[in-house]
Design a protein around this motif. Sequence first.
Motif, PDB file in Angstrom:
ATOM      1  N   TRP A 137      41.237  37.607  38.191  1.00 55.55           N
ATOM      2  CA  TRP A 137      42.074  38.689  38.703  1.00 55.55           C
ATOM      3  C   TRP A 137      41.223  39.875  39.126  1.00 55.55           C
ATOM      4  O   TRP A 137      41.453  40.484  40.177  1.00 55.55           O
TER       5      TRP A 137
ATOM      6  N   ASP B 270      49.474  29.317  34.902  1.00 58.95           N
ATOM      7  CA  ASP B 270      50.636  28.432  34.990  1.00 58.95           C
ATOM      8  C   ASP B 270      50.332  27.047  34.431  1.00 58.95           C
ATOM      9  O   ASP B 270      51.266  26.317  34.037  1.00 58.95           O
TER      10      ASP B 270
ATOM     11  N   SER C  42      51.379  41.996  41.344  1.00 63.18           N
ATOM     12  CA  SER C  42      51.128  41.506  42.698  1.00 63.18           C
ATOM     13  C   SER C  42      52.297  41.794  43.635  1.00 63.18           C
ATOM     14  O   SER C  42      52.101  41.986  44.839  1.00 63.18           O
ATOM     15  N   SER C  43      53.518  41.823  43.086  1.00 65.88           N
ATOM     16  CA  SER C  43      54.679  42.100  43.921  1.00 65.88           C
ATOM     17  C   SER C  43      54.834  43.570  44.250  1.00 65.88           C
ATOM     18  O   SER C  43      55.712  43.944  45.024  1.00 65.88           O
TER      19      SER C  43
ATOM     20  N   ILE D 236      46.729  33.434  38.546  1.00 66.88           N
ATOM     21  CA  ILE D 236      48.099  33.071  38.180  1.00 66.88           C
ATOM     22  C   ILE D 236      48.249  31.560  38.071  1.00 66.88           C
ATOM     23  O   ILE D 236      48.921  31.046  37.167  1.00 66.88           O
ATOM     24  N   ALA D 237      47.630  30.835  39.014  1.00 67.96           N
ATOM     25  CA  ALA D 237      47.720  29.369  38.978  1.00 67.96           C
ATOM     26  C   ALA D 237      47.069  28.811  37.715  1.00 67.96           C
ATOM     27  O   ALA D 237      47.577  27.844  37.117  1.00 67.96           O
TER      28      ALA D 237
ATOM     29  N   ASP E  87      40.781  37.247  43.072  1.00 62.24           N
ATOM     30  CA  ASP E  87      41.463  35.956  43.237  1.00 62.24           C
ATOM     31  C   ASP E  87      42.729  35.966  42.389  1.00 62.24           C
ATOM     32  O   ASP E  87      42.822  35.315  41.353  1.00 62.24           O
ATOM     33  N   ARG E  88      43.730  36.684  42.872  1.00 61.31           N
ATOM     34  CA  ARG E  88      44.958  36.846  42.095  1.00 61.31           C
ATOM     35  C   ARG E  88      45.747  35.541  42.008  1.00 61.31           C
ATOM     36  O   ARG E  88      46.250  35.183  40.951  1.00 61.31           O
ATOM     37  N   ASN E  89      45.871  34.860  43.114  1.00 61.47           N
ATOM     38  CA  ASN E  89      46.616  33.604  43.115  1.00 61.47           C
ATOM     39  C   ASN E  89      45.951  32.563  42.221  1.00 61.47           C
ATOM     40  O   ASN E  89      46.624  31.791  41.530  1.00 61.47           O
TER      41      ASN E  89
ATOM     42  N   GLY F 271      49.957  40.881  47.816  1.00 64.37           N
ATOM     43  CA  GLY F 271      50.759  40.025  46.938  1.00 64.37           C
ATOM     44  C   GLY F 271      52.245  40.157  47.177  1.00 64.37           C
ATOM     45  O   GLY F 271      53.041  39.437  46.606  1.00 64.37           O
TER      46      GLY F 271
ATOM     47  N   ARG G 266      52.214  38.541  38.154  1.00 71.18           N
ATOM     48  CA  ARG G 266      53.154  38.397  39.270  1.00 71.18           C
ATOM     49  C   ARG G 266      53.849  39.723  39.568  1.00 71.18           C
ATOM     50  O   ARG G 266      54.080  40.073  40.733  1.00 71.18           O
TER      51      ARG G 266
END
Length: 240
Positions: free
Chosen positions: A64, A77, A95-96, A73-74, A68-70, A231, A92
């Motif tokens: 993060w 998950d 990022s939103s 999060i991946a 590399d935020r995605n 994001g 999330r």
Amino acid sequence: MTPESSAIFDLAGLFDLLSLGGPVVAVLVAMSVVGLAIVLLKCWQYASARVGKRSFITPALDQWRSGDRNGAIAELDDERNPIADALAVAMRGVSSGASVTIVREEAARVGARHLSQMRSYFRPLEVIGSLAPLLGLLGTVMGMITAFQQLANAGSQVDPSLLSNGIWEALLTTAVGLVVAIPAVVALNWCERVVERLHEDMQDALTRFFTRHEAAALADPASAEQGQRAGTPKTSAAHA
């Protein structure tokens, strides 16, 4: 092992134990079965959630921080740990572009829900641990009353074996109560420690995430704003 001691482990020995101890021992045996089922359920729950795993926290925070935020999060998950779920909710939300205060509250809500699930069935274990010795003591008192009643009815023809047999049969319920209560108390303390450690590590992970994010936002507000926009779903084109 003598034949007398080995008989305890067979079915006939169990029936003898129930007949000697009476209904109190029957209740204690039922409580022991319930307690064992709860302990096995909690062990399965903790193993499924991998509550002892912490190795994913630092790599996800480093991803993060590197932008590399995605990917962060991946990676979260893919974990079944409650800490990963609460941390992913926080990532999330940030990022939103949502307010950090709202995101913090939502992450805390998700974490509290997981902790509540991890604490399920603690109350029955606590009841078994505290009630079993009292039931055993009750059985002993009732047995002693019966033994002295038999002694009184014997009159002058007192048989010492009558009293001794009544006493050891009465003390049997206390022993069974302690045998049921001690493992229940040990299991309860272990489960409480597991959840307490999980709570501490969850708070630590969320605090590290929010402090790093706020520090990065203060150091480079433009970069933080750009990261939030990246994001956020692009809805402006739909209104054009």
